[in-house]
Design an enzyme around this catalytic site. Structure first.
Site, short mmCIF file in Angstrom:
data_model
loop_
_atom_site.label_atom_id
_atom_site.label_comp_id
_atom_site.label_asym_id
_atom_site.label_seq_id
_atom_site.Cartn_x
_atom_site.Cartn_y
_atom_site.Cartn_z
N HIS A 18 10.88 -7.84 -0.96
CA HIS A 18 10.96 -6.53 -1.62
C HIS A 18 11.70 -6.64 -2.95
CE1 HIS A 18 9.33 -4.53 1.90
NE2 HIS A 18 10.08 -5.35 2.62
N ARG A 27 4.13 -4.76 -12.51
CA ARG A 27 3.61 -4.15 -11.29
C ARG A 27 4.20 -2.77 -11.07
NH1 ARG A 27 6.60 -3.07 -6.76
NH2 ARG A 27 5.50 -3.01 -4.76
N GLY A 51 1.91 1.24 3.33
CA GLY A 51 2.72 0.04 3.15
C GLY A 51 3.88 0.35 2.20
N GLU A 102 -3.44 2.32 10.87
CA GLU A 102 -4.58 2.37 11.79
C GLU A 102 -4.24 3.12 13.08
OE1 GLU A 102 -5.05 -1.32 9.25
OE2 GLU A 102 -3.41 -0.30 10.31
N GLU A 119 0.29 -0.39 -2.86
CA GLU A 119 0.29 -1.68 -3.57
C GLU A 119 -0.16 -2.71 -2.55
OE1 GLU A 119 0.68 -4.95 -4.18
OE2 GLU A 119 2.83 -5.04 -4.63
N GLU A 128 -3.98 -11.47 2.36
CA GLU A 128 -3.27 -10.57 3.27
C GLU A 128 -4.19 -9.47 3.81
OE1 GLU A 128 0.34 -8.99 1.70
OE2 GLU A 128 1.23 -10.95 1.33
#
Length: 462
Positions: A18, A27, A51, A102, A119, A128
């Site tokens: 992080h 970014r 996320g 999900e 992101e 990923e």
């Protein structure tokens, strides 16, 4: 290697991950710029951050006027996200949901969201496979006409010459405290080229203009679209080049309404890097553009064009995050896929390759990447006959190089067989001569193996 969802989410409990992402200013500023420039679309809306990590994108959404933000985070860092939200006095706006998108449900009173931000990009865009989660979130929770940020993504490939990279390593290891450690350099090289290499590249290593491998519209892309895909690419080379492999990188666009094509019709002109990316301190600055020359005689790639050159329907061009060799460095860098061996390609020849990417069967968060060199004419249904090239042919194309290698191998094997046969003949002749000499020395003629065993005396009688 991560082998399960549990391992994947556990990896994001490492705060170093992080820290790396938060300090990646191109970014993070791209997302901040999106929210700041689109406040009218965010104000009083419901936002889902897929996320969320430590919550920076959720904080941006709340600061832009969102009525409610759901920060969805599956890893244990969700508790830290809650602390960050509370520390910034935004707990009444941002609600952290600990779970995989999900599997979660929205709190009572909410059936959909107006904006999904995430992101999700990994190395070479898709590593990923977090895009899968964004697609699921879109299909489950996004209201009709809702916004996805980013909205579009494009993956690029370009051939690269890494001669300087390996030369510098050879020189470094050739003198270690006065001793030659070249075998160590060779071992490092072998390990490095056996798998994709993530590294910031100088524009000077590019040997052709980048080509688009995959273009995604996040409003319409499906899980099947990204499970496996392939693309035939052609790279016209202007100069003689050593090709070590192909570099991959990506762009993402944050478009609200319309399409990327509709908002960027005119992408011709010189290479431009917008000052709005970052200033010397890494912060966003003015929207003016600064012109920089292209290197190696390459023509500019649409992924590197400034939006200030494009015909815009408004004075507020969409935000673009770019991760190529010509752009400010990001934590994604570029990914190099090496060829089995370095090849030499003459200038004026088009280097063709067939790229296939598919999610790994045992771990779908990883992709299997296959790059196969092909002929330029292989992309044409009416490919030319092999009789159009002599055998062997010095044109430098991949087919003719392969044929030349096979011819050389055949010639070598034939010569080896002839050498072995000649050696066997000489050995047999020498053995027969020695046997005859031995018989004569013992005073008798050699016996004919086809006779009855009798020999003639000097008078000719038996």
């Amino acid at each position: 290697m991560m082998t399960s969802g549990h391992d994947y989410f556990s990896s994001y409990c490492d705060l170093g991950v992080h820290q790396l992402m938060l300090k990646d200013r191109p970014r993070t500023l791209a997302y901040r710029n999106f929210f700041e420039k689109n406040r009218e679309y965010v104000k009083d809306k419901v936002v889902m951050d897929v996320g969320a990590g430590t919550g920076i994108l959720s904080l941006f959404a709340a600061a832009a006027g969102a009525k409610k933000v759901f920060a969805v985070e599956a890893s244990g860092v969700a508790s830290l996200c809650e602390e960050v939200v509370s520390e910034n006095s935004l707990a009444d706006v941002i609600e952290v949901i600990h779970g995989a998108v999900e599997e979660i449900s929205l709190p009572q009173g909410f059936t959909h969201v107006d904006i999904i931000v995430s992101e999700w990009m990994g190395f070479y865009l898709l590593h990923e496979s977090m895009l899968d989660s964004v697609i699921v979130a879109r299909d489950r929770f996004l209201a009709p006409g809702g916004i996805l940020a980013p909205s579009h993504a494009t993956l690029y490939f370009a051939p690269v010459d890494l001669s300087e990279h390996f030369q510098e390593r050879a020189e470094e290891w050739s003198n270690i405290y006065g001793f030659d450690f070249s075998p160590v350099a060779s071992r490092i090289n072998m390990d490095e080229v056996s798998k994709p290499l993530v590294q910031c590249l100088s524009p000077s290593v590019l040997r052709a203009d980048p080509q688009e491998v995959l273009a995604l519209n996040l409003q319409t892309v499906t899980l099947q679209d990204v499970a496996e895909f392939s693309k035939l690419l052609q790279f016209p080379l202007k100069h003689d080049s050593k090709i070590f492999g192909f570099a991959a990188w990506f762009d993402v666009d944050f478009v609200v309404g319309g399409t990327v094509d509709g908002q960027m019709e005119d992408m011709s002109g010189p290479k431009v890097l917008p000052k709005s990316c970052v200033n010397e301190m890494g912060d966003a600055c003015s929207g003016e553009a600064v012109h920089t020359p292209c290197t190696q005689g390459l023509t500019p790639d649409p992924s590197d064009m400034s939006h200030t050159q494009a015909k815009q329907s408004s004075l507020n061009p969409p935000t673009r995050l770019r991760t190529g060799p010509l752009d400010p460095p990001t934590h994604w860098k570029q990914t190099i896929i090496f060829l089995p061996q370095t090849i030499f390609v003459e200038g004026g020849v088009s280097l063709g390759c067939h790229v296939t990417m598919s999610q790994d069967a045992s771990n779908k968060r990883h992709y299997n990447i296959t790059v196969e060199l092909v002929e330029e004419e292989d992309s044409d249904a009416d490919s030319i006959s092999s009789t159009d090239h002599p055998v062997p042919c010095p044109c430098g194309s991949s087919r003719c190089r392969l044929i030349s290698a096979l011819v050389d191998k055949f010639d070598t094997e034939q010569q080896d067989m002839c050498d072995e046969a000649s050696a066997a003949d000489v050995q047999a002749e020498d053995e027969a001569t020695r046997q005859l000499d031995d018989d004569i020395e013992r005073g008798g003629w050699p016996v004919d193996p086809n006779s009855s065993g009798h020999s003639l005396d000097e008078t000719g009688s038996s």
